[in-house]
Scaffold this active site. Structure first.
Site, PDB file in Angstrom:
ATOM      1  N   GLY A 300     -42.799 -53.415   6.875  1.00  0.00           N
ATOM      2  CA  GLY A 300     -42.785 -52.121   7.540  1.00  0.00           C
ATOM      3  C   GLY A 300     -44.094 -51.368   7.343  1.00  0.00           C
ATOM      4  O   GLY A 300     -45.176 -51.960   7.307  1.00  0.00           O
ATOM      5  N   SER A 301     -43.998 -50.067   7.149  1.00  0.00           N
ATOM      6  CA  SER A 301     -45.193 -49.222   7.094  1.00  0.00           C
ATOM      7  C   SER A 301     -46.065 -49.464   5.874  1.00  0.00           C
ATOM      8  O   SER A 301     -47.208 -48.992   5.833  1.00  0.00           O
ATOM      9  CB  SER A 301     -44.789 -47.741   7.145  1.00  0.00           C
ATOM     10  OG  SER A 301     -44.179 -47.436   8.384  1.00  0.00           O
ATOM     11  N   THR A 302     -45.553 -50.176   4.860  1.00  0.00           N
ATOM     12  CA  THR A 302     -46.403 -50.466   3.705  1.00  0.00           C
ATOM     13  C   THR A 302     -47.542 -51.416   4.066  1.00  0.00           C
ATOM     14  O   THR A 302     -48.485 -51.573   3.282  1.00  0.00           O
ATOM     15  CB  THR A 302     -45.577 -51.092   2.562  1.00  0.00           C
ATOM     16  OG1 THR A 302     -44.874 -52.243   3.045  1.00  0.00           O
ATOM     17  CG2 THR A 302     -44.580 -50.085   2.002  1.00  0.00           C
ATOM     18  N   LEU A 303     -47.493 -52.028   5.251  1.00  0.00           N
ATOM     19  CA  LEU A 303     -48.589 -52.893   5.687  1.00  0.00           C
ATOM     20  C   LEU A 303     -49.735 -52.088   6.297  1.00  0.00           C
ATOM     21  O   LEU A 303     -50.857 -52.587   6.413  1.00  0.00           O
ATOM     22  CB  LEU A 303     -48.083 -53.921   6.713  1.00  0.00           C
ATOM     23  CG  LEU A 303     -49.038 -55.070   7.034  1.00  0.00           C
ATOM     24  CD1 LEU A 303     -49.072 -56.065   5.885  1.00  0.00           C
ATOM     25  CD2 LEU A 303     -48.630 -55.781   8.327  1.00  0.00           C
ATOM     26  N   LYS A 304     -49.490 -50.855   6.690  1.00  0.00           N
ATOM     27  CA  LYS A 304     -50.480 -50.061   7.422  1.00  0.00           C
ATOM     28  C   LYS A 304     -51.813 -49.890   6.680  1.00  0.00           C
ATOM     29  O   LYS A 304     -52.877 -49.978   7.309  1.00  0.00           O
ATOM     30  CB  LYS A 304     -49.886 -48.694   7.778  1.00  0.00           C
ATOM     31  CG  LYS A 304     -48.788 -48.788   8.831  1.00  0.00           C
ATOM     32  CD  LYS A 304     -48.146 -47.435   9.113  1.00  0.00           C
ATOM     33  CE  LYS A 304     -47.068 -47.572  10.186  1.00  0.00           C
ATOM     34  NZ  LYS A 304     -46.369 -46.293  10.467  1.00  0.00           N
TER      35      LYS A 304
END
Length: 575
Positions: A300-304
């Site tokens: 999810g957004s932790t890859l951003k």
């Protein structure tokens, strides 16, 4: 007178009879001599073998399995002496042992079995060995010894004991009843932990006493101890917090990984649900899985932050660039990508702070898929950690010949690929360490291993500063803040994939590092399928991060670097 005088005649011995008797006796002596000469001189092997079978024995020296300890020498797995109860059915029947009914009943009671089942095991008088029960305590063994049952014997063996119980169960693992590792470190390093028993040949008399030492058959090899990089203080702290939170949110499972940013050492690795390895009745395969390295999730957004590093490195944006996210949504390939609301023109830092999907898509679509994938690999995603942990997954970074815009867009906010909690923790450790990726280690090294500069330092430092705003006012991870310390991190909430799309279950994630002024620790917390109204990473994972990281910073005596500490120091100087 002459008639009365008769000459007494000597008995006559016929010559042939005498010769025959002497010949037979002589032949008997010749035969005995020939047989003795044949046995002792010409062919002595069989006689020697028969004698050796009755007197020669091979004795085996006792061995202990190596210990597993944490980085400070605290014992996590040790071997304790126990006894095995066995019987010789032939001796049992030969010495009428079964007639001692009360003694056999007492034996059954202390072993926790019925007398009939115990007697059935020794009902075959042709057998010479059968286990009645293994790994009994010394107290039980002493009780059995005092029963003096003919044909029932004891033999020494060892049992693995885990002082920390369920806290380290997934990582340390456990052994089977024969002392061979079947899970965790016990299995992965089984050969290193296992000793090789030495053997020597001796001659014994009929009473079993050694009367002659004949030499060593094989040399004994001592077992090796293992010192893990784990800090048991942090491990216990992490497990308590994670277990409490997962039970509160009724999560299916949860994982936490903490790394030393400077060295790549794993300081804590815990999962729930767990089990007590000292109670084998609790052992179930799904409970024994080390989910921190075996289970994969869409991040999810932790890859951003990783995608932002890629955009900075490839010149798509600069640290102070402004990105237009209007109108707050777009359609790609018939699918809608959107933010919760239109954020308009925002900085790259605000893209991470507010977790803007639109901002990420704007950046990702200006890069090539090859550039994005190359960056993810350099952060350690999609590859094995090299630590040798049982069942470790390498995750999945997609490889396609052709990429659609929607595939590239969804990749930018953490969908379409899978990572393990350990891989995600390593990626954030790279950001915290100025772009240097250190080899991960679960075994304590006696030397420093140099890391590799995988991304430019200025870009890693820039993203680290951006991630600090995520934990501050206006960010999505305010619950991850720690008083007195500067913290950086990113929340993530991803829907779980099912056949044909995505279901209604979520994974809440928080990944972060502290202290920002000189990062020492990187940590990832994952809550799998939390139930109830709260399932966002900022609600279910960030508080665990704050509690564990706060305790870890204090236990490791890491100096506070937050605004409160600076004000305290200034006040002290002024006074």
């Amino acid at each position: 007178m002459n008639r009365r005088k008769q000459t007494k005649k000597e008995p006559l011995l016929k010559g042939w009879r005498f010769v025959t008797v002497c010949s037979v006796i002589l032949l008997a002596f010749v035969a005995l001599f020939a047989r003795a000469a044949w046995i002792q001189v010409v062919s002595p092997d069989r006689l020697r073998m028969e004698g050796d079978m009755r007197s020669l024995r091979t004795t085996v020296s006792s061995t202990n399995r190596g210990m597993i300890m944490d980085r400070h020498g605290e014992e996590l797995a040790v071997s304790v002496p126990v006894q095995a109860v066995w019987a010789d059915p032939k001796q049992v029947h030969a010495e009428l042992s079964l007639e001692k009914e009360q003694a056999w009943q007492a034996l059954a009671d202390v072993l926790g079995e019925s007398r009939d089942r115990l007697v059935k095991r020794v009902d075959n008088p042709k057998r010479r060995f059968v286990y009645l029960q293994r790994q009994v305590t010394p107290a039980v063994a002493e009780y059995i010894r005092k029963l003096r049952l003919p044909g029932v014997h004891l033999r020494p063996e060892e049992r693995r004991f885990y002082p920390t119980g369920e806290i380290n169960a997934h990582m340390v693992g456990l052994t089977n009843i024969d002392g061979n590792g079947i899970e965790g470190i016990e299995r992965g390093y089984n050969e290193w932990l296992t000793a090789q028993a030495g053997e020597r040949r001796v001659r014994k008399d009929r009473n079993g006493r050694v009367i002659e030492e004949l030499g060593v058959v094989s040399e004994a090899r001592q077992a090796n101890d293992i010192h893990l990089t784990i800090d048991q203080r942090l491990q216990a702290l992490a497990y308590r917090s994670l277990k409490r939170a997962s039970e509160y949110h009724r999560a299916t499972s949860a994982s936490l990984v903490m790394l030393d940013v400077k060295t790549g050492e794993v300081l804590a690795m815990v999962n729930t649900p767990s089990f007590n390895p000292n109670n084998r009745s609790q052992y179930q395969s799904f409970r024994a899985r080390n989910r921190a390295v075996t289970d994969t999730y869409e991040p999810g957004s932790t890859l951003k932050p990783l995608i932002v590093v890629s955009a900075l490195e490839n010149g798509i944006v600069h640290a102070d660039s402004i990105i237009d996210t209007s109108p707050g949504w777009m359609r790609l390939g018939g699918k809608r990508v959107s933010d919760t609301r239109n954020l308009g023109k925002i900085s790259v830092q605000t893209v991470l702070q507010r977790s803007s999907n639109m901002g990420m898509v704007r950046m990702a679509l200006q890069e090539t898929p090859e550039q994005l994938i190359d960056t993810l690999y350099r952060f350690g995603l999609g590859i094995d950690s090299g630590m040798g942990l049982v069942g470790e997954s390498s995750g999945l970074v997609p490889q396609r010949r052709r990429w659609s815009d929607i595939e590239q867009a969804t990749l930018s906010f953490g969908y379409g690929l899978t990572v393990t909690p350990l891989q995600l923790a390593q990626a954030y450790a790279v950001i915290a360490n100025g772009g240097v990726r250190n080899p991960l280690s679960i075994i304590k090294r006696d030397h420093v291993v140099q890391g590799e500069q995988v991304v430019p330092k200025q870009h890693a430092d820039a993203v680290l500063q951006m991630l600090e705003s995520v934990v501050g006012p206006g960010g999505t991870a305010r619950k991850a803040a720690i008083p007195g310390y500067r913290v950086a991190g990113k929340t993530g909430t991803s829907r779980k994939a099912i056949a044909g799309g995505y279901g209604n279950d979520y994974v809440g994630v928080f990944a972060g590092m502290a202290p920002v002024s000189d990062p020492r620790l990187a940590m990832v917390v994952i809550m799998n399928e939390p139930q109830g109204e709260k399932y966002y990473g900022g609600d279910v994972a960030a508080p665990v991060f704050a509690e564990v990281m706060s305790g870890a910073l204090q236990l490791m005596n890491i100096r506070p670097d937050g605004a409160e500490e600076e004000q305290f120091q200034l006040a002290g100087v002024g006074g």
